[in-house]
Scaffold this active site. Structure first.
Site, PDB file in Angstrom:
ATOM      1  N   LYS A  64       0.859  -1.187   0.000  1.00 17.38           N
ATOM      2  CA  LYS A  64       0.000   0.000   0.000  1.00 17.38           C
ATOM      3  C   LYS A  64       0.885   1.222   0.000  1.00 17.38           C
ATOM      4  CE  LYS A  64      -4.407   1.051   0.166  1.00 17.38           C
ATOM      5  NZ  LYS A  64      -5.550   0.223  -0.252  1.00 17.38           N
ATOM      6  N   ASP A  69      -6.869   4.242  -4.860  1.00 18.68           N
ATOM      7  CA  ASP A  69      -7.582   4.086  -3.588  1.00 18.68           C
ATOM      8  C   ASP A  69      -8.249   5.449  -3.345  1.00 18.68           C
ATOM      9  OD1 ASP A  69      -7.624   1.963  -1.181  1.00 18.68           O
ATOM     10  OD2 ASP A  69      -7.540   3.939  -0.263  1.00 18.68           O
TER      11      ASP A  69
HETATM   12  N1  GLU Z   1      -7.286   0.146  -3.225  1.00 19.32           N
HETATM   13  C1  GLU Z   1      -8.010  -1.057  -3.542  1.00 19.32           C
HETATM   14  C2  GLU Z   1      -8.040  -1.956  -2.326  1.00 19.32           C
HETATM   15  O1  GLU Z   1      -8.080  -1.479  -1.208  1.00 19.32           O
HETATM   16  C3  GLU Z   1      -7.509  -1.714  -4.824  1.00 19.32           C
HETATM   17  C4  GLU Z   1      -6.067  -2.074  -4.841  1.00 19.32           C
HETATM   18  C5  GLU Z   1      -5.559  -2.590  -6.192  1.00 19.32           C
HETATM   19  O2  GLU Z   1      -6.334  -2.668  -7.141  1.00 19.32           O
HETATM   20  O3  GLU Z   1      -4.380  -2.912  -6.251  1.00 19.32           O
HETATM   21  O4  GLU Z   1      -8.094  -3.160  -2.402  1.00 19.32           O
END
Ligand code: GLU
Length: 445
Positions: free
Chosen positions: A126, A166
């Site tokens: 993340k 996100d």
């Molecule tokens: N931000 C999204 C999540 O919390 C998607 C992350 C992604 O597609 O890599 O899962």
């Protein structure tokens, strides 16, 4: 067992002081998996639990940029590369004023198990920034994204670490980030997901988190002989996830009666459908970060400073941000007869509220299971990029639905407590075992 959990949590808190969100996310997983760890000598010998709560790598950097008035601005940048046992680090970037190392670590930790549940080969990561994007012009956002990528590019790659969107990072930001990566590396690869459709993106990716959560709710309701048809649904947030939920819920015959923003919530008893759903996109694009505009436009109730959980509903879908639904909200929902609560955001329900729902034996889905459709479809985007081709909408949607059904099945397999399904335990144990076994196989690295 509880003293073993407490001892472990003391260890985690001492090693990671002042990180309350991270402690909360770790505790939830550890409470579920401690019996499994305890019964598996190989996990204990290899110190799997101690290793799994430590990110493999944490990158923190300065993001200097210039705003439209020529002022120099400085933000923090992060990428937490949490776990690569199952594949390249994978997870979104969040641009939000409340981003801290603690939120980044909680999200990276959650992502590791979420990605494991999808059954696709993706590790967990993340990143993001404490940038507050409200009121920023297009040009400012482009300069910020370029400054952010000027550092991030050296740490990521299609087989190393694949960021996505996100909160605060959507198609526009992914475009600017991708453009800068391409220029710096001189290569066009699937290094980010959530790309534009005509330059490597996947159909259904924008809708995927909301669609996936809705498919998951459908599966949960089935276990009680119920369907979505005619259900009243309260949703929080008005961003990408809430939008996808509104689309799919309406499609399947349910009625979404609320959305919310930092300014309060909108109650639309006729249901948010058709052009009203499209208007959610306009509100998001305006960058005003408020939902009162919807109430003014469609002449419906607006409740300033309140959260939607006081509205009677069958299904509640928190789709905004962490810790947005507390004990009082849970009591109000239960009093009004809620049957199912589904975390479409990451960790939106505080632990005490989760326990209230579970004690009441209603259906409760944790985010790492229910919102995995977003990253699952990112995994499908990576597959398409690797093959240099694009799948049809029906094909992606069908695969997304299968992913959600499989995750639901995993929760049933590991979450049974008598006749009640504890989806939190099911998701945590199911997600954990795969990562832990891969770590054992790959030795002490
Ligand atoms: N931000 C999204 C999540 O919390 C998607 C992350 C992604 O597609 O890599 O899962």
């Amino acid at each position: 067992m509880s003293s073993v959990v407490e001892n472990f949590m003391n260890y985690v808190v001492a090693k990671n002081p002042n990180e309350p969100e991270f402690h909360q996310a770790v505790r939830e997983v550890v409470e579920s998996v401690m019996p499994v760890v305890d019964a598996t000598p190989a996990y204990k010998r290899a110190k799997i639990l101690e290793r799994i709560v430590e990110p493999e790598r944490t990158i923190m950097f300065r993001v200097p940029w210039t705003d439209d008035r020529g002022e120099i601005r400085v933000n923090k940048g992060y990428r937490v590369e949490f776990n690569s046992a199952l594949g390249p680090y994978k997870g979104g970037l969040r641009f939000h004023a409340n981003v801290t190392l603690s939120t980044m670590k909680f999200l990276g930790f959650e992502q590791t198990f979420k990605n494991s549940l999808t059954t696709l080969p993706m590790g967990g990561g993340k990143g993001g920034s404490d940038l507050d994007p409200r009121g920023m012009s297009d040009n400012e956002m482009m300069r910020f994204c370029q400054a952010f990528m000027a550092e991030l590019f050296r740490h990521i790659g299609a087989d190393t670490d694949v960021p996505a969107g996100d909160i605060g990072v959507g198609g526009r930001e992914i475009g600017y980030l991708f453009g800068m990566y391409k220029k710096l590396r001189n290569e066009f690869t699937g290094v980010l997901t959530g790309k534009g459709l005509n330059w490597g993106g996947s159909l259904v990716r924008p809708e995927a988190t909301g669609f996936g959560a809705t498919y998951f709710i459908e599966e949960m309701l089935k276990t009680r002989g119920e369907a979505l048809q005619n259900k009243k649904v309260a949703v929080s947030g008005f961003g990408n996830v809430a939008w996808g939920v509104a689309l799919k819920m309406t499609d399947l015959g349910a009625k979404v009666v609320t959305i919310s923003g930092p300014d309060g919530f909108v109650h639309d008893p006729d249901g948010i459908k058709g052009e009203k759903i499209d208007y959610m996109l306009q509100m998001r694009a305006s960058g005003r970060d408020r939902v009162q505009d919807y109430a003014d436009k469609f002449k419906v109730e607006f409740h300033a400073g309140k959260r939607p959980w006081i509205v009677p509903c069958d299904v509640a879908v928190p789709a905004a941000i962490q810790n947005e639904l507390d004990e009082n909200d849970a009591r109000a929902l239960l009093k009004n007869g809620v049957k199912c609560v589904c975390e479409a955001a990451n960790m939106p329900v505080v632990p005490k509220a989760v326990h209230l729902f579970q004690e009441a034996k209603i259906l409760f889905a944790p985010g790492k299971a229910a919102n995995a459709g977003g990253v699952g479809t990112s995994g499908l985007e990576m597959s398409q990029n690797a093959q240099h081709l694009c799948w049809a909408r029906e094909e992606v949607d069908m695969r997304l639905k299968q992913i959600m059904e499989r995750i639901h099945h995993t929760c049933l397999t590991y979450g049974q407590e008598g006749t009640y399904t504890n989806y939190v335990k099911g998701a945590n144990v199911g997600g954990f075992i795969k990562v832990a076994d891969a770590m054992l196989d790959q030795g002490l690295v």
